[in-house]
Write a protein that holds these residues in place. Structure first.
Motif, mmCIF file in Angstrom:
data_model
loop_
_atom_site.group_PDB
_atom_site.id
_atom_site.type_symbol
_atom_site.label_atom_id
_atom_site.label_comp_id
_atom_site.label_asym_id
_atom_site.label_seq_id
_atom_site.Cartn_x
_atom_site.Cartn_y
_atom_site.Cartn_z
ATOM 1 N N UNK A 2 95.470 25.983 13.580
ATOM 2 C CA UNK A 2 95.674 26.069 15.026
ATOM 3 C C UNK A 2 94.822 25.044 15.768
ATOM 4 N N UNK A 3 93.593 24.851 15.334
ATOM 5 C CA UNK A 3 92.721 23.886 15.986
ATOM 6 C C UNK A 3 93.319 22.492 15.894
ATOM 7 N N UNK A 4 93.827 22.124 14.713
ATOM 8 C CA UNK A 4 94.429 20.800 14.529
ATOM 9 C C UNK A 4 95.643 20.628 15.422
ATOM 10 N N UNK A 5 96.470 21.656 15.500
ATOM 11 C CA UNK A 5 97.668 21.576 16.334
ATOM 12 C C UNK A 5 97.278 21.400 17.788
ATOM 13 N N UNK A 6 96.298 22.154 18.249
ATOM 14 C CA UNK A 6 95.871 22.060 19.647
ATOM 15 C C UNK A 6 95.289 20.686 19.954
ATOM 16 N N UNK A 7 94.510 20.144 19.046
ATOM 17 C CA UNK A 7 93.938 18.813 19.234
ATOM 18 C C UNK A 7 95.049 17.785 19.284
ATOM 19 N N UNK A 8 96.012 17.897 18.398
ATOM 20 C CA UNK A 8 97.129 16.955 18.343
ATOM 21 C C UNK A 8 97.854 16.927 19.681
ATOM 22 N N UNK A 9 98.131 18.098 20.232
ATOM 23 C CA UNK A 9 98.823 18.172 21.517
ATOM 24 C C UNK A 9 98.016 17.565 22.649
ATOM 25 N N UNK A 10 96.702 17.810 22.630
ATOM 26 C CA UNK A 10 95.833 17.268 23.682
ATOM 27 C C UNK A 10 95.744 15.748 23.597
ATOM 28 N N UNK A 11 95.682 15.218 22.385
ATOM 29 C CA UNK A 11 95.595 13.761 22.205
ATOM 30 C C UNK A 11 96.905 13.097 22.633
ATOM 31 N N UNK A 12 98.021 13.687 22.239
ATOM 32 C CA UNK A 12 99.323 13.120 22.596
ATOM 33 C C UNK A 12 99.565 13.232 24.099
ATOM 34 N N UNK A 13 99.135 14.349 24.684
ATOM 35 C CA UNK A 13 99.286 14.604 26.114
ATOM 36 C C UNK A 13 100.725 14.394 26.588
ATOM 37 N N UNK A 14 101.684 15.114 25.993
ATOM 38 C CA UNK A 14 103.079 14.930 26.395
ATOM 39 C C UNK A 14 103.321 15.447 27.809
ATOM 40 N N UNK A 15 104.122 14.730 28.549
ATOM 41 C CA UNK A 15 104.422 15.091 29.929
ATOM 42 C C UNK A 15 105.853 15.613 30.035
ATOM 43 N N UNK A 16 106.097 16.505 30.984
ATOM 44 C CA UNK A 16 107.459 17.004 31.175
ATOM 45 C C UNK A 16 108.450 15.855 31.324
ATOM 46 N N UNK A 17 109.568 15.966 30.634
ATOM 47 C CA UNK A 17 110.622 14.959 30.718
ATOM 48 C C UNK A 17 110.547 13.860 29.678
ATOM 49 N N UNK A 18 109.435 13.757 28.947
ATOM 50 C CA UNK A 18 109.302 12.715 27.928
ATOM 51 C C UNK A 18 110.090 13.067 26.670
ATOM 52 N N UNK A 19 110.182 12.090 25.768
ATOM 53 C CA UNK A 19 110.803 12.291 24.459
ATOM 54 C C UNK A 19 109.743 12.119 23.381
ATOM 55 N N UNK A 20 109.698 13.075 22.440
ATOM 56 C CA UNK A 20 108.707 13.059 21.365
ATOM 57 C C UNK A 20 109.431 13.245 20.039
ATOM 58 N N UNK A 21 108.995 12.507 19.029
ATOM 59 C CA UNK A 21 109.554 12.619 17.685
ATOM 60 C C UNK A 21 108.486 13.154 16.743
ATOM 61 N N UNK A 22 108.757 14.308 16.131
ATOM 62 C CA UNK A 22 107.874 14.890 15.123
ATOM 63 C C UNK A 22 108.543 14.648 13.777
ATOM 64 N N UNK A 23 108.003 13.702 13.014
ATOM 65 C CA UNK A 23 108.656 13.259 11.780
ATOM 66 C C UNK A 23 108.293 14.083 10.550
ATOM 67 N N UNK A 24 107.401 15.025 10.694
ATOM 68 C CA UNK A 24 107.026 15.916 9.593
ATOM 69 C C UNK A 24 106.737 17.276 10.225
ATOM 70 N N UNK A 25 107.790 17.959 10.637
ATOM 71 C CA UNK A 25 107.690 19.041 11.606
ATOM 72 C C UNK A 25 107.325 20.420 11.061
ATOM 73 N N UNK A 26 107.547 20.675 9.802
ATOM 74 C CA UNK A 26 107.281 22.015 9.288
ATOM 75 C C UNK A 26 105.794 22.322 9.323
ATOM 76 N N UNK A 27 105.386 23.503 9.673
ATOM 77 C CA UNK A 27 106.160 24.720 9.923
ATOM 78 C C UNK A 27 106.606 24.915 11.368
ATOM 79 N N UNK A 28 106.333 23.946 12.260
ATOM 80 C CA UNK A 28 106.843 24.019 13.623
ATOM 81 C C UNK A 28 105.786 24.138 14.700
ATOM 82 N N UNK A 29 104.532 24.234 14.325
ATOM 83 C CA UNK A 29 103.462 24.381 15.309
ATOM 84 C C UNK A 29 103.336 23.207 16.258
ATOM 85 N N UNK A 30 103.352 21.980 15.714
ATOM 86 C CA UNK A 30 103.253 20.786 16.564
ATOM 87 C C UNK A 30 104.455 20.704 17.499
#
Length: 103
Positions: A2-30
């Motif tokens: 969970x800590x890694x996922x939360x850090x990943x999201x904070x670093x990426x800082x996705x904004x509403x309306x953007x497009x993001x590609x998760x190329x290794x998505x399992x198990x779905x947390x990111x």
């Protein structure tokens, strides 16, 4: 995890309306974390090479009410051709630096 996922999201800082590609998505947390940070807008394309894992991510997105996730079975290592010349300027990246011995 969970800590890694939360850090990943904070670093990426996705904004509403953007497009993001998760190329290794399992198990779905990111994927789901980013989709939630985007407030259900934009698009998160989620890839995994195993159909059963893709199905789990689809179900998770549905359960969480995140309409901005699209999941596909795909091997991301086969989607982009590897070109070693891209890494020529990255000499020493990831290598441990050796200390110089004192004489």
């Amino acid at each position: 995890v969970c800590v890694c996922v939360c850090v990943w999201g904070a670093v990426l800082n996705p904004q509403p309306g953007e497009r993001v590609l998760d190329m290794c998505a399992s198990p779905g947390g990111k994927t789901t974390h980013v989709a939630a940070l985007m407030k259900g807008t934009g698009k998160v394309v989620s890839l995994d090479r195993t159909e059963s894992k893709v199905a789990i991510i689809r179900r998770l997105a549905l359960d969480l009410g995140l309409p901005n996730i699209e999941c596909f079975k795909a091997d991301s290592t086969q989607l982009v051709p590897y070109d070693e010349s891209l890494f020529e300027d990255a000499e020493g990246v990831g290598e441990k630096k050796q200390k110089k011995k004192k004489k």
